[in-house]
Design a protein around this motif. Structure first.
Motif, mmCIF file in Angstrom:
data_model
loop_
_atom_site.group_PDB
_atom_site.id
_atom_site.type_symbol
_atom_site.label_atom_id
_atom_site.label_comp_id
_atom_site.label_asym_id
_atom_site.label_seq_id
_atom_site.Cartn_x
_atom_site.Cartn_y
_atom_site.Cartn_z
ATOM 1 N N UNK A 38 -12.427 -8.391 50.511
ATOM 2 C CA UNK A 38 -11.753 -8.262 51.805
ATOM 3 C C UNK A 38 -11.269 -9.628 52.289
ATOM 4 N N UNK A 39 -12.053 -10.681 52.000
ATOM 5 C CA UNK A 39 -11.589 -12.035 52.334
ATOM 6 C C UNK A 39 -10.300 -12.352 51.575
ATOM 7 N N UNK A 40 -10.313 -12.102 50.273
ATOM 8 C CA UNK A 40 -9.129 -12.413 49.464
ATOM 9 C C UNK A 40 -7.911 -11.646 49.956
ATOM 10 N N UNK A 41 -8.119 -10.401 50.375
ATOM 11 C CA UNK A 41 -6.998 -9.553 50.776
ATOM 12 C C UNK A 41 -6.548 -9.825 52.210
ATOM 13 N N UNK A 42 -7.430 -9.588 53.158
ATOM 14 C CA UNK A 42 -7.048 -9.681 54.565
ATOM 15 C C UNK A 42 -6.792 -11.115 55.004
ATOM 16 N N UNK A 217 -17.705 -8.330 57.248
ATOM 17 C CA UNK A 217 -17.762 -7.374 56.130
ATOM 18 C C UNK A 217 -18.376 -8.030 54.899
ATOM 19 N N UNK A 218 -17.905 -9.228 54.599
ATOM 20 C CA UNK A 218 -18.399 -9.987 53.442
ATOM 21 C C UNK A 218 -19.917 -10.170 53.536
ATOM 22 N N UNK A 219 -20.384 -10.619 54.689
ATOM 23 C CA UNK A 219 -21.807 -10.850 54.860
ATOM 24 C C UNK A 219 -22.627 -9.573 54.817
ATOM 25 N N UNK A 220 -22.130 -8.501 55.443
ATOM 26 C CA UNK A 220 -22.905 -7.256 55.537
ATOM 27 C C UNK A 220 -23.127 -6.623 54.166
ATOM 28 N N UNK A 221 -22.071 -6.511 53.351
ATOM 29 C CA UNK A 221 -22.199 -5.805 52.076
ATOM 30 C C UNK A 221 -22.781 -6.668 50.958
ATOM 31 N N UNK A 222 -22.899 -7.978 51.185
ATOM 32 C CA UNK A 222 -23.562 -8.826 50.196
ATOM 33 C C UNK A 222 -25.038 -8.464 50.060
ATOM 34 N N UNK A 223 -25.589 -7.815 51.073
ATOM 35 C CA UNK A 223 -26.999 -7.406 51.016
ATOM 36 C C UNK A 223 -27.265 -6.494 49.806
ATOM 37 N N UNK A 224 -26.313 -5.635 49.461
ATOM 38 C CA UNK A 224 -26.545 -4.652 48.399
ATOM 39 C C UNK A 224 -26.749 -5.317 47.033
ATOM 40 N N UNK A 225 -25.827 -6.189 46.563
ATOM 41 C CA UNK A 225 -26.105 -6.839 45.271
ATOM 42 C C UNK A 225 -27.351 -7.715 45.315
ATOM 43 N N UNK A 226 -27.636 -8.336 46.442
ATOM 44 C CA UNK A 226 -28.830 -9.162 46.523
ATOM 45 C C UNK A 226 -30.100 -8.331 46.371
ATOM 46 N N UNK A 227 -30.052 -7.057 46.754
ATOM 47 C CA UNK A 227 -31.210 -6.177 46.591
ATOM 48 C C UNK A 227 -31.319 -5.629 45.173
ATOM 49 N N UNK A 228 -30.196 -5.362 44.536
ATOM 50 C CA UNK A 228 -30.231 -4.634 43.260
ATOM 51 C C UNK A 228 -30.204 -5.515 42.019
ATOM 52 N N UNK A 229 -29.554 -6.652 42.076
ATOM 53 C CA UNK A 229 -29.494 -7.516 40.901
ATOM 54 C C UNK A 229 -30.849 -8.189 40.676
ATOM 55 N N UNK A 230 -31.114 -8.508 39.430
ATOM 56 C CA UNK A 230 -32.423 -9.055 39.060
ATOM 57 C C UNK A 230 -32.247 -10.442 38.443
ATOM 58 N N UNK A 231 -33.014 -11.410 38.970
ATOM 59 C CA UNK A 231 -33.003 -12.747 38.384
ATOM 60 C C UNK A 231 -33.724 -12.737 37.048
#
Length: 454
Positions: A38-42, A217-231
């Motif tokens: 959304x940053x890149x687009x809007x 928007x960028x900040x809010x939806x970043x929560x999802x990958x931070x929860x699901x991805x594994x280090x």
């Protein structure tokens, strides 16, 4: 026999669990594209270029120049130069982030820092008004360089969450998620911009709200990958700045043992510079040279987003039939024809600008998605972040030359038509370089299995 059956059943259950975990990570991974695109687009493609250009013009002297750091800059070139500056800054930061990721295995915390720094800077664009062009340039530099760093970390997850046969599809779906979110938010932006009086705000305030909402928007939806991805911890901890540059030098030396990977990066550096410049400067071309209104530009970019979703998925399917390299080469031919045609667009004719937007949309997502997945096959195992740091330097870190040439061409000629047509060279040279890369051999040299179609 009974023990063999139990072992087979246990192995099947383990494989099923691994597939389920891999799918969970992939779905989380898609959502970072959903968050940051959304940053890149809007911001970068639609609103900030024309808006910051107008603010710079308001601050300009009678000859039309602003003077950041005492340097005379034509107001119409300020945005392009700021984009170049942001890219140059990211070159210095990305190697440090990549070294920290590879040596500590802690990609998620680093991704969080970069993402939320960029999101905060973007949300801060709400305060961009009057003649604050320097504030606009500063926030652009912070947000753009933060995005570049976050993408190094994001892309480096791809080889870890998708086996070779899935990467074209997974990468294409990530881009499709990004373009879908960009289209969704642009619809909301268009409603607010066109009906700003009904919402009780001025046109300038509506633009500032659109800019800031991209950061939220960028900040809010970043929560999802931070929860699901594994280090995945891969090595000893050494995340110093010196370690970052030592790692970059080590990566470059290592790439000399993989010359075909290096050759692909060179080709990608060139043609992607053209892609990134078209993305960031198209709205300035439409508003300043063609005299199109902001609502027309929003609709055009919305068309790009919608077609880019279909284009990314369709080119992913083409890659399964013809291979990623041939599909990318075909897209570069399409880029050359489309941008060359853009030079001849008549001013004040939205319909032709929409045709240009449609042509860009059909190849944009696929070019980027397939380049990312193709490169993932060329990365030696265990060196994902450091190699994707070099990739990101080619993707964003070296994408300063196109905006610089665009800005200089306008500064010297006063014509955005000359500026836009200068970008054709990037696609022609990129095509020539990529066509010479033996990608199957490059995959083997990196120690990876060669897919049936590459």
């Amino acid at each position: 026999m009974g023990d063999d059956t139990l072992r087979t059943t246990a192995a099947a259950a383990t494989a099923a669990d691994e597939r389920a975990e891999r799918r969970r990570e992939q779905h989380g991974w898609y959502f970072y594209d959903w968050a940051c695109s959304v940053y890149s687009t809007s911001v970068l493609t639609v609103f900030l270029g024309p808006y910051l250009t107008e603010i710079a013009k308001a601050a300009a002297d009678p000859e039309g120049y602003v003077h950041p750091l005492g340097i005379p800059v034509r107001a119409g070139s300020f945005f392009a130069y700021a984009v170049s500056a942001s890219v140059l800054l990211s070159v210095f930061v990305m190697p440090v982030a990549a070294a920290a990721a590879d040596r500590t295995g802690r990609k998620k915390p680093l991704l969080a820092v970069a993402a939320y720094l960029g999101a905060t800077a973007t949300a801060g664009m709400f305060f961009l008004d009057g003649d604050r062009y320097l504030l606009g340039g500063f926030l652009l530099i912070v947000a753009n360089s933060s995005l570049a760093v976050s993408m190094v970390l994001y892309n480096s997850f791809l080889p870890q969450i998708a086996p070779p046969e899935e990467r074209d599809t997974v990468s294409s779906r990530g881009w499709a998620f990004g373009y879908a979110s960009g289209a969704l938010v642009l619809v909301a932006n268009l409603v607010l911009f066109l009906a700003h009086d009904s919402f009780g705000v001025s046109e300038a305030t509506a633009v500032r709200i659109c800019l800031a909402s991209a950061g939220v928007w960028w900040g809010a939806f970043t929560v999802i990958p931070l929860k699901r991805l594994r280090d995945r911890r891969t090595g000893p901890s050494d995340a110093s700045a010196a370690g970052g540059w030592q790692q970059l030098r080590s990566t470059v030396r290592d790439m000399r043992r993989h010359p075909h990977t290096l050759a692909f990066l060179l080709a990608y550096l060139v043609y992607n510079d053209g892609v990134q410049t078209v993305i960031s400067q198209a709205s300035v071309y439409g508003s300043e040279e063609l005299g199109l209104g902001q609502s027309t530009l929003i609709v055009a970019v919305l068309l790009v987003q919608l077609l880019a979703v279909a284009g990314a998925l369709a080119m992913g399917r083409l890659a399964r039939t013809y291979g990623a390299k041939r599909t990318i080469l075909g897209s570069l031919v399409a880029w050359t024809v489309t941008i060359g045609a853009g030079y001849f667009l008549p001013a004040g004719a939205p319909a032709w600008f929409f045709v240009l937007a449609a042509g860009i949309g059909l190849v944009l997502g696929g070019t980027q998605a397939l380049s990312r997945s193709l490169f993932s096959h060329l990365v030696p195992r265990g060196k994902e972040a450091e190699y994707f740091s070099a990739y990101e330097i080619s993707d964003r870190g070296m994408a300063w030359l196109g905006p610089l040439i665009f800005g200089l061409t306008y500064q010297l000629t006063g014509s955005y038509r000359d500026a836009i047509v200068s970008l054709v060279a990037f696609f022609l040279v990129g095509f020539a370089l990529l066509s010479r890369v033996p990608v199957a051999r490059a995959v083997r040299d990196a120690g990876n299995p060669v897919p049936d179609r590459i």
